[in-house]
Write an enzyme that holds these catalytic residues in place. Structure first.
Site, PDB file in Angstrom:
ATOM      1  N   VAL A 110      -5.668   4.003  -8.763  1.00 45.84           N
ATOM      2  CA  VAL A 110      -4.247   4.270  -8.984  1.00 45.84           C
ATOM      3  C   VAL A 110      -3.638   4.678  -7.657  1.00 45.84           C
ATOM      4  CG1 VAL A 110      -2.562   5.730 -10.156  1.00 45.84           C
ATOM      5  CG2 VAL A 110      -4.632   4.997 -11.360  1.00 45.84           C
ATOM      6  N   CYS A 111      -2.490   4.109  -7.324  1.00 46.54           N
ATOM      7  CA  CYS A 111      -1.708   4.546  -6.182  1.00 46.54           C
ATOM      8  C   CYS A 111      -2.538   4.472  -4.890  1.00 46.54           C
ATOM      9  CB  CYS A 111      -1.180   5.957  -6.467  1.00 46.54           C
ATOM     10  SG  CYS A 111       0.106   6.550  -5.339  1.00 46.54           S
ATOM     11  N   THR A 112      -2.543   5.541  -4.106  1.00 55.73           N
ATOM     12  CA  THR A 112      -3.255   5.543  -2.827  1.00 55.73           C
ATOM     13  C   THR A 112      -4.758   5.677  -2.982  1.00 55.73           C
ATOM     14  OG1 THR A 112      -2.725   7.898  -2.653  1.00 55.73           O
ATOM     15  CG2 THR A 112      -1.309   6.366  -1.444  1.00 55.73           C
ATOM     16  N   GLY A 113      -5.243   5.736  -4.207  1.00 55.54           N
ATOM     17  CA  GLY A 113      -6.679   5.635  -4.420  1.00 55.54           C
ATOM     18  C   GLY A 113      -7.230   4.330  -3.878  1.00 55.54           C
ATOM     19  N   THR A 130      -0.855  -0.921  -3.807  1.00 55.96           N
ATOM     20  CA  THR A 130      -0.825   0.542  -3.766  1.00 55.96           C
ATOM     21  C   THR A 130       0.637   0.967  -3.844  1.00 55.96           C
ATOM     22  OG1 THR A 130      -1.626   2.492  -2.571  1.00 55.96           O
ATOM     23  CG2 THR A 130      -0.745   0.698  -1.235  1.00 55.96           C
TER      24      THR A 130
END
Length: 325
Positions: A110-113, A130
């Site tokens: 998720v996102c910047t993961g 991202t």
């Protein structure tokens, strides 16, 4: 049989990145209990190197020690957070992420993961996305990753990544649909009062253009002037004059340095200006169009659809207010 979802966090991870997908999987379990008691539900586990960790908002999460997590995980989900760069540099986290991901059916972020997955080499050669504000950085830091900047989420084989923050809910719903069917995902989405598939891409949430650094003073001056007055008559000749270049040279250099043609950049700058007017006022579309250089409401509509994937009216409804008033 339960599908184990291993959510991997770290100090500074975003709470929404954890809670959003977890609530989707919990909602799927409730729906399955009511509609299909024999269906495969989900068991969500939270892990981090060393166990418990702090998240945004000053809260602390209890978690398993990732170093002690063994095989048998169905889905690995790495969350994002403002400290993603530190997490991506954590050798121990990367090692154990590769270990648990090796046996998992699918690996997600998720996102910047996505930066953590990329740093572990798990996104090499794959399409991924991202948070809109970090897509250019992901592409620059990890050239082996094919970054898709406008997607809410991207599936590529057993890999899946999402845009920022609440897009983790969209991703989790898509995973539920793949595991079961659209009817179950739709039921969970209705219960959570969210879109099953939200309209448009994430460009609608990143209307302020992100331009690569431009070294040439003349080009920087042009970009600044367009930002100051997007409604002006920005012909190639006028932009070239301000940049102290010939029109022919300017037309060649601009796309290489900025990433889009001069006309497309001006259009985006005008869409940004129009979006600001739509967010803050009640003017009709004809007025907004004239104020921001489009000339007519129809031209404004076409530009919004092309740049943001949404109509001006739809943008105003979505971004001006929550409607709570």
């Amino acid at each position: 049989m339960e599908r184990e979802v291993l959510v991997i966090g770290y100090d500074g991870a975003a709470l929404t990145d954890i809670a959003g997908p977890a609530d989707v999987f919990a909602g799927a379990n409730r729906a399955l209990t009511a509609c299909d008691p024999g269906g495969d539900g989900y068991r969500v586990r939270l892990a981090a190197v060393g166990g418990g960790f702090a998240v945004t908002g000053g809260l602390r999460m209890e978690a398993e020690d990732l170093r002690e997590v063994s095989g048998g995980v169905d889905t690995v989900l790495v969350v994002g957070g403002f400290t993603f760069a530190d997490a991506a540099r954590d050798d121990e986290l990367r090692h154990h992420l590769r270990r648990v991901a090796g046996d998992a059916r699918r690996v997600t972020a998720v996102c910047t993961g996505a930066f953590v997955l990329a740093a572990a080499g798990l996104l090499d050669g794959a399409r991924a996305t991202t948070h809109w504000a970090y897509c250019a950085r992901l592409a620059a830091d990890h050239p082996a990753v094919d970054v898709v900047p406008d997607a809410i989420y991207v599936h590529d084989g057993r890999l899946a990544t999402s845009a920022g923050v609440t897009a983790g809910i969209d991703l989790a719903l898509a995973l539920v649909e793949r595991d079961h069917d659209a009817a179950l995902a739709r039921l969970v989405a209705r219960w959570m009062v969210v879109f099953l598939q939200r309209p448009g891409g994430q460009s609608q949430f990143s209307v302020r253009s992100r331009v690569p650094p431009v070294r040439e003073p003349g080009l920087r001056a042009v970009l600044d002037a367009i930002a100051d007055d997007p409604a002006a008559g920005w012909t190639v000749e006028e932009m070239a004059r301000r940049a102290a270049m010939s029109p022919r040279h300017f037309a060649r250099v601009f796309p290489r340095r900025v990433g889009v043609s001069p006309a497309r950049y001006v259009e985006r700058a005008r869409v940004e200006a129009a979006a600001t007017v739509l967010e803050s006022g009640d003017e009709g579309l004809d007025v907004v169009a004239r104020r921001t250089g489009f000339g007519s409401a129809e031209t404004l509509r076409r530009a919004f659809q092309r740049v943001l994937g949404v109509t001006p009216g739809g943008y105003r409804e979505r971004f001006r207010t929550t409607g709570a008033a």
